[in-house]
Design a protein around this motif. Structure first.
Motif, mmCIF file in Angstrom:
data_model
loop_
_atom_site.group_PDB
_atom_site.id
_atom_site.type_symbol
_atom_site.label_atom_id
_atom_site.label_comp_id
_atom_site.label_asym_id
_atom_site.label_seq_id
_atom_site.Cartn_x
_atom_site.Cartn_y
_atom_site.Cartn_z
ATOM 1 N N ALA A 59 0.827 -1.205 0.000
ATOM 2 C CA ALA A 59 0.000 0.000 0.000
ATOM 3 C C ALA A 59 0.862 1.258 0.000
ATOM 4 C CB ALA A 59 -0.941 -0.002 1.206
ATOM 5 N N MET A 60 1.913 1.273 0.801
ATOM 6 C CA MET A 60 2.778 2.455 0.863
ATOM 7 C C MET A 60 3.544 2.644 -0.455
ATOM 8 S SD MET A 60 1.843 3.781 3.570
ATOM 9 C CE MET A 60 2.961 5.154 3.599
ATOM 10 N N ALA A 61 3.942 1.560 -1.082
ATOM 11 C CA ALA A 61 4.605 1.665 -2.387
ATOM 12 C C ALA A 61 3.652 2.264 -3.417
ATOM 13 C CB ALA A 61 5.103 0.301 -2.851
ATOM 14 N N ILE A 62 2.404 1.843 -3.385
ATOM 15 C CA ILE A 62 1.412 2.352 -4.331
ATOM 16 C C ILE A 62 1.177 3.850 -4.121
ATOM 17 C CG2 ILE A 62 -1.038 2.280 -4.984
ATOM 18 C CD1 ILE A 62 -0.920 -0.768 -4.371
ATOM 19 N N VAL A 63 1.000 4.281 -2.872
ATOM 20 C CA VAL A 63 0.681 5.693 -2.649
ATOM 21 C C VAL A 63 1.863 6.613 -2.944
ATOM 22 C CG1 VAL A 63 -1.148 5.206 -0.984
ATOM 23 C CG2 VAL A 63 1.144 5.725 -0.158
ATOM 24 N N HIS A 64 3.073 6.072 -2.993
ATOM 25 C CA HIS A 64 4.242 6.898 -3.295
ATOM 26 C C HIS A 64 4.604 6.927 -4.783
ATOM 27 C CE1 HIS A 64 4.824 6.777 1.084
ATOM 28 N NE2 HIS A 64 5.312 7.978 0.868
ATOM 29 N N LYS A 65 3.892 6.201 -5.611
ATOM 30 C CA LYS A 65 4.189 6.261 -7.045
ATOM 31 C C LYS A 65 3.699 7.593 -7.595
ATOM 32 C CE LYS A 65 0.474 4.462 -9.775
ATOM 33 N NZ LYS A 65 0.151 3.604 -10.841
ATOM 34 N N ARG A 66 4.326 8.047 -8.645
ATOM 35 C CA ARG A 66 4.026 9.374 -9.175
ATOM 36 C C ARG A 66 2.806 9.397 -10.094
ATOM 37 N NH1 ARG A 66 9.445 12.683 -9.563
ATOM 38 N NH2 ARG A 66 7.985 14.144 -10.488
ATOM 39 N N ALA A 67 2.541 8.322 -10.767
ATOM 40 C CA ALA A 67 1.428 8.285 -11.725
ATOM 41 C C ALA A 67 0.095 8.099 -10.998
ATOM 42 C CB ALA A 67 1.642 7.146 -12.714
ATOM 43 N N ARG A 68 -0.974 8.450 -11.690
ATOM 44 C CA ARG A 68 -2.316 8.250 -11.161
ATOM 45 C C ARG A 68 -2.543 6.772 -10.866
ATOM 46 N NH1 ARG A 68 -7.280 10.968 -14.277
ATOM 47 N NH2 ARG A 68 -5.939 12.726 -13.855
ATOM 48 N N LEU A 69 -3.391 6.487 -9.889
ATOM 49 C CA LEU A 69 -3.678 5.107 -9.497
ATOM 50 C C LEU A 69 -4.430 4.368 -10.598
ATOM 51 C CD1 LEU A 69 -4.884 5.753 -5.837
ATOM 52 C CD2 LEU A 69 -2.643 4.915 -6.561
ATOM 53 N N SER A 70 -4.060 3.107 -10.806
ATOM 54 C CA SER A 70 -4.781 2.251 -11.751
ATOM 55 C C SER A 70 -5.996 1.647 -11.046
ATOM 56 C CB SER A 70 -3.866 1.122 -12.245
ATOM 57 O OG SER A 70 -3.663 0.176 -11.202
ATOM 58 N N GLY A 71 -6.866 1.028 -11.819
ATOM 59 C CA GLY A 71 -8.042 0.388 -11.247
ATOM 60 C C GLY A 71 -7.701 -0.694 -10.241
ATOM 61 N N ARG A 72 -6.722 -1.524 -10.562
ATOM 62 C CA ARG A 72 -6.322 -2.591 -9.642
ATOM 63 C C ARG A 72 -5.747 -2.021 -8.356
ATOM 64 N NH1 ARG A 72 -3.551 -7.407 -13.212
ATOM 65 N NH2 ARG A 72 -5.418 -7.913 -14.399
ATOM 66 N N GLU A 73 -5.031 -0.911 -8.470
ATOM 67 C CA GLU A 73 -4.457 -0.272 -7.276
ATOM 68 C C GLU A 73 -5.553 0.337 -6.407
ATOM 69 O OE1 GLU A 73 -0.122 0.857 -9.213
ATOM 70 O OE2 GLU A 73 -1.812 2.236 -9.478
ATOM 71 N N VAL A 74 -6.556 0.951 -7.036
ATOM 72 C CA VAL A 74 -7.692 1.487 -6.280
ATOM 73 C C VAL A 74 -8.365 0.355 -5.512
ATOM 74 C CG1 VAL A 74 -9.991 2.553 -6.461
ATOM 75 C CG2 VAL A 74 -8.080 3.462 -7.809
ATOM 76 N N ARG A 75 -8.617 -0.778 -6.185
ATOM 77 C CA ARG A 75 -9.258 -1.919 -5.532
ATOM 78 C C ARG A 75 -8.403 -2.450 -4.383
ATOM 79 N NH1 ARG A 75 -10.220 -5.160 -9.652
ATOM 80 N NH2 ARG A 75 -12.362 -4.470 -9.891
ATOM 81 N N PHE A 76 -7.095 -2.577 -4.608
ATOM 82 C CA PHE A 76 -6.213 -3.062 -3.549
ATOM 83 C C PHE A 76 -6.275 -2.129 -2.339
ATOM 84 C CE2 PHE A 76 -2.314 -3.033 -1.149
ATOM 85 C CZ PHE A 76 -2.132 -4.377 -0.875
ATOM 86 N N LEU A 77 -6.180 -0.823 -2.570
ATOM 87 C CA LEU A 77 -6.179 0.131 -1.461
ATOM 88 C C LEU A 77 -7.527 0.150 -0.743
ATOM 89 C CD1 LEU A 77 -4.151 3.064 -3.042
ATOM 90 C CD2 LEU A 77 -3.337 1.321 -1.427
ATOM 91 N N ARG A 78 -8.615 0.030 -1.497
ATOM 92 C CA ARG A 78 -9.946 -0.027 -0.873
ATOM 93 C C ARG A 78 -10.052 -1.227 0.057
ATOM 94 N NH1 ARG A 78 -14.036 -3.182 -1.882
ATOM 95 N NH2 ARG A 78 -13.500 -3.703 -4.040
ATOM 96 N N THR A 79 -9.638 -2.380 -0.428
ATOM 97 C CA THR A 79 -9.728 -3.580 0.414
ATOM 98 C C THR A 79 -8.716 -3.519 1.557
ATOM 99 O OG1 THR A 79 -8.305 -4.824 -1.095
ATOM 100 C CG2 THR A 79 -10.662 -5.047 -1.405
ATOM 101 N N TYR A 80 -7.558 -2.911 1.314
ATOM 102 C CA TYR A 80 -6.576 -2.720 2.377
ATOM 103 C C TYR A 80 -7.180 -1.900 3.524
ATOM 104 C CZ TYR A 80 -2.689 -0.713 4.930
ATOM 105 O OH TYR A 80 -1.857 -0.301 5.944
ATOM 106 N N LEU A 81 -7.985 -0.897 3.167
ATOM 107 C CA LEU A 81 -8.647 -0.069 4.182
ATOM 108 C C LEU A 81 -9.838 -0.775 4.828
ATOM 109 C CD1 LEU A 81 -8.560 3.377 2.364
ATOM 110 C CD2 LEU A 81 -7.276 2.734 4.423
ATOM 111 N N GLY A 82 -10.212 -1.923 4.290
ATOM 112 C CA GLY A 82 -11.312 -2.698 4.871
ATOM 113 C C GLY A 82 -12.691 -2.183 4.499
ATOM 114 N N LEU A 83 -12.793 -1.526 3.351
ATOM 115 C CA LEU A 83 -14.065 -0.941 2.940
ATOM 116 C C LEU A 83 -14.709 -1.729 1.809
ATOM 117 C CD1 LEU A 83 -12.964 2.802 2.889
ATOM 118 C CD2 LEU A 83 -14.443 1.720 4.575
#
Length: 164
Positions: A59-83
């Motif tokens: 999750a921290m690697a994803i949020v530190h990338k410079r490009a906009r989030l991809s769909g898979r990254e959004v899904r990963f972060l959503r589930t990481y947050l437990g939502l």
């Protein structure tokens, strides 16, 4: 030594590289992980110690990338947050359909939503930390008489007085 789950044979163990697609992403590579292989049936296992810590690192690697989030990254972060998708959409202030479009790469996540999601992850904002009811009560104009009332505790801690 752990027996194989399929054939109960003895598995061999070595350290190696594993493409961790089980997290829903296709670009996470784990180095130096234990890989168990059954020489009898060919089954493979990769036990992951501290999976919560691993997912936090991803999750921290994803949020530190410079490009906009991809769909898979959004899904990963959503589930990481437990939502759930619905809870996430309500916290983000968008429809469930919009979240679905983001996660399936039918529509890119907007810049503001991208930043909000990254901040939720960085500060590990869970549902209980900021309730959906509080989000729904946000009004566009702050009344002039609104004050923030804080109380100092005995140990130097601070507490917020209940606001109306």
């Amino acid at each position: 030594m752990k027996p194989c789950r399929k054939c109960k044979g003895e598995m061999t163990v070595q350290r190696g590289v594993h493409l961790y697609t089980e997290c829903g992403l296709d670009n996470v590579i784990l180095y130096g992980v234990e890989i168990r292989t059954c020489p009898h049936c060919g089954a493979k296992e990769v036990p992951l110690p501290n999976a919560a810590g691993l997912h936090r690192c991803i999750a921290m690697a994803i949020v530190h990338k410079r490009a906009r989030l991809s769909g898979r990254e959004v899904r990963f972060l959503r589930t990481y947050l437990g939502l759930s998708g619905i809870d996430f959409s309500e916290h983000m202030g968008v429809t469930a359909s919009t979240v679905s479009h983001w996660e399936n790469d039918k529509e890119p996540i907007g810049t503001s939503a991208d930043r909000l999601l990254r901040m939720m992850v960085v500060f590990n904002s869970q549902v209980q930390d900021y309730s959906l009811e509080d989000l729904k009560r946000i009004e566009p104009i702050v009344p002039a008489a609104w004050k923030i009332k804080l109380h100092s505790g005995r140990k130097g801690d601070w507490g917020l007085e209940t606001q109306a």
